[in-house]
Design a protein around this motif. Structure first.
Motif, PDB file in Angstrom:
ATOM      1  N   LEU A  12       0.820  -1.215   0.000  1.00  0.00           N
ATOM      2  CA  LEU A  12       0.000   0.000   0.000  1.00  0.00           C
ATOM      3  C   LEU A  12       0.854   1.266   0.000  1.00  0.00           C
ATOM      4  O   LEU A  12       1.934   1.302   0.592  1.00  0.00           O
TER       5      LEU A  12
ATOM      6  N   THR B  59      -3.928   3.262  -0.946  1.00  0.00           N
ATOM      7  CA  THR B  59      -4.363   2.503  -2.120  1.00  0.00           C
ATOM      8  C   THR B  59      -3.266   1.516  -2.510  1.00  0.00           C
ATOM      9  O   THR B  59      -2.103   1.684  -2.153  1.00  0.00           O
TER      10      THR B  59
ATOM     11  N   THR C 264      -2.243   7.491   0.380  1.00  0.00           N
ATOM     12  CA  THR C 264      -3.613   7.348  -0.134  1.00  0.00           C
ATOM     13  C   THR C 264      -4.269   6.070   0.363  1.00  0.00           C
ATOM     14  O   THR C 264      -5.469   5.878   0.164  1.00  0.00           O
TER      15      THR C 264
END
Ligand SMILES: *Cc1c(COP(=O)(O)O)cnc(C)c1O
Length: 356
Positions: free
Chosen positions: A228, A234, A232
Motif C-alpha cells: 500500500l 491505495t 492514499t
C-alpha cells in the motif's frame, strides 16, 4: 497452532520486495527493509534479504534482537533514537542508528568505544512533518560533533515525513534534503554515503519525480509488507496487498434483530453508530477484539459486514448462519497488523519460504 492467528505469506512479501527493489534501482535508490510491523520476525527479514534488500531497519531494539537471534546477518538500522537506558544495547544490536540529540550521540560514542566497534549514525532532519529531526539550521553543527566523536561514524542524513502530520514528500522538501547533504559534506570535508528520503510515503515521489537529487535510500515497511501507498492507502500496482491475513474463529452465530433495544448509554469502546433497522440478520461473533487488533482496521471478506467490536468480541453480519469453529479471514491494515503481531493472544503462521 493458535486458532487466532496472523498468516504471513512470505512468497508474496518477497515478490513485493523484488518489485520495489527493481523499480527503485532504476532511479538510483536502494531499499532498506523495515520489519517493525512484523515485530522483527526473522522469516520475514530473510524473505526481504533473499529478494535483494541490502539492509534491514526496525524502530525497537527488541525487534533487532529477534533478527540477530534468528540468524539474520544483514546490516541493521535502528529507526528510533535509543533512549539513554538503551545505549549499550543499541550499539550491540544496530550497525547504525537514527539520531537527533547531542547527549545521545556522546553516550553512543562512549558505548561504541567500549565495544571497539564504530557505531554508524544517520542524523534525522526536520522537514515539516514535526516528528523527529534536527532543524536544518542546526544540522551542520551536529554533523561536525558526530564526526569528532571517536566511537561514531556519520553514514548519512535522513528525514521522515507523513507519519505525524501527513506532510507529503515533494520536490521542495526532498530538494532541501539534497541541499543539506551538501551543507554537511562541506562542513565535514568529505562525502556521506546515505541520503535517506523517507518511508513508504516517499515511493510515489521517488518513482515519478524528474530528478531524485542526492536521495539514494528509502526505508520501506508498509509498501513492501502490505503493498500500500500510505499517503492514499491505495494498492501499489503489481504488488500483493494480502500477504498478511488475520484468521479468527466463530463462537456464536444467531438470527437477531439488527437494532438493539432498551435505553442507551455509552458502549464499552465509545460511541456506537447504528445503521438503522433492517429487520433480522445473521449476526456472527468472532473470538477477537480490541485487545488483539484494531477491529475497524480489518477488511472483511466481501459478503461480510462489520457491525461492532469490544475487547474480546468482533460482531459481523454474515449472509447465512456459521458454525462455531468456522474461520474467517480478514486483511489487516497497518495499525491492525501491528497490534495483532504485538498481542500475546494472536499466533503467527508463516506460509511459503520467501526464497523462491
Ligand atoms: C516506521 C518507519 C519507517 C517505515 O515506515 P513505512 O511507512 O512502514 O514504510 C521508516 N522510517 C522511520 C523513521 C520509521 O519510524
Amino acid at each position: 497452532m493458535e486458532c487466532l492467528r496472523v498468516e504471513v505469506d512470505l512468497d508474496k512479501i518477497a515478490h513485493n520486495a523484488r518489485e520495489l527493489v527493481a523499480r527503485l534501482a532504476s532511479r538510483g535508490i536502494s531499499v532498506t527493509g523495515v520489519t517493525k510491523a512484523a515485530l522483527g520476525a526473522p522469516e520475514v527479514a530473510a524473505a526481504l534479504v533473499a529478494a535483494g534488500v541490502p539492509g534491514l531497519a526496525d524502530s525497537r531494539v527488541e525487534n533487532l534482537d529477534r533478527l540477530r537471534a534468528g540468524g539474520i546477518v544483514a546490516p541493521t538500522l535502528l529507526l528510533r533514537s535509543p533512549t539513554p537506558s538503551q545505549i549499550e544495547h543499541a550499539v550491540v544490536v544496530a550497525d547504525v542508528s537514527c539520531n537527533t540529540e547531542p547527549e545521545i550521540l556522546r553516550s553512543l560514542s562512549d558505548a561504541a568505544e567500549r565495544t571497539q566497534v564504530p557505531h554508524g549514525v544517520m542524523l534525522m532532519v526536520e522537514l515539516g512533518d514535526l516528528r523527529e529531526g534536527i532543524l536544518p539550521v542546526d544540522l551542520a553543527c551536529i554533523a561536525e560533533l558526530t564526526e569528532r566523536l571517536a566511537g561514531l561514524r556519520l553514514v548519512g542524513i535522513g528525514t521522515n515525513l507523513a507519519c505525524r502530520s501527513g506532510i507529503v514528500p515533494d520536490d521542495r522538501n526532498m530538494g532541501q534534503l539534497s541541499a543539506l547533504a551538501e551543507v554537511v559534506e562541506a562542513r565535514i570535508g568529505r562525502s556521506i554515503d546515505v541520503v535517506s528520503g523517507g518511508n513508504s510515503a516517499n515511493l510515489a515521489w521517488a518513482l515519478e519525480t524528474a530528478d531524485v537529487g542526492r536521495v539514494n535510500d528509502l526505508r520501506l515497511g508498509e509498501a513492501v509488507l502490505l503493498g500500500l501507498d500510505p499517503t492514499t492507502r491505495t494498492a501499489i500496482d503489481g504488488l500483493h496487498t494480502d500477504a498478511f491475513a488475520l484468521v479468527a474463529e466463530v463462537i456464536e452465530s444467531k438470527r437477531k434483530p439488527s437494532q438493539p433495544w432498551g435505553s442507551t448509554g455509552e458502549a464499552a469502546w465509545g460511541e456506537v453508530t447504528l445503521a438503522g433497522d433492517r429487520g433480522d440478520i445473521w449476526q456472527t461473533i468472532l473470538a477477537v477484539g480490541h485487545q488483539d487488533t484494531d477491529p475497524s482496521g480489518l477488511e472483511p471478506p466481501c459478503d461480510i459486514h462489520f457491525l461492532g467490536a469490544s475487547s474480546d468480541h468482533l460482531v459481523v453480519e454474515t449472509p447465512e448462519r456459521m458454525t462455531p469453529g468456522d474461520e474467517l479471514r480478514f486483511i489487516p491494515g497497518y495499525g491492525a497488523l501491528v497490534r495483532a503481531m504485538t498481542s500475546p493472544f494472536v499466533g503467527v503462521a508463516m506460509i511459503g519460504d520467501g526464497q523462491g
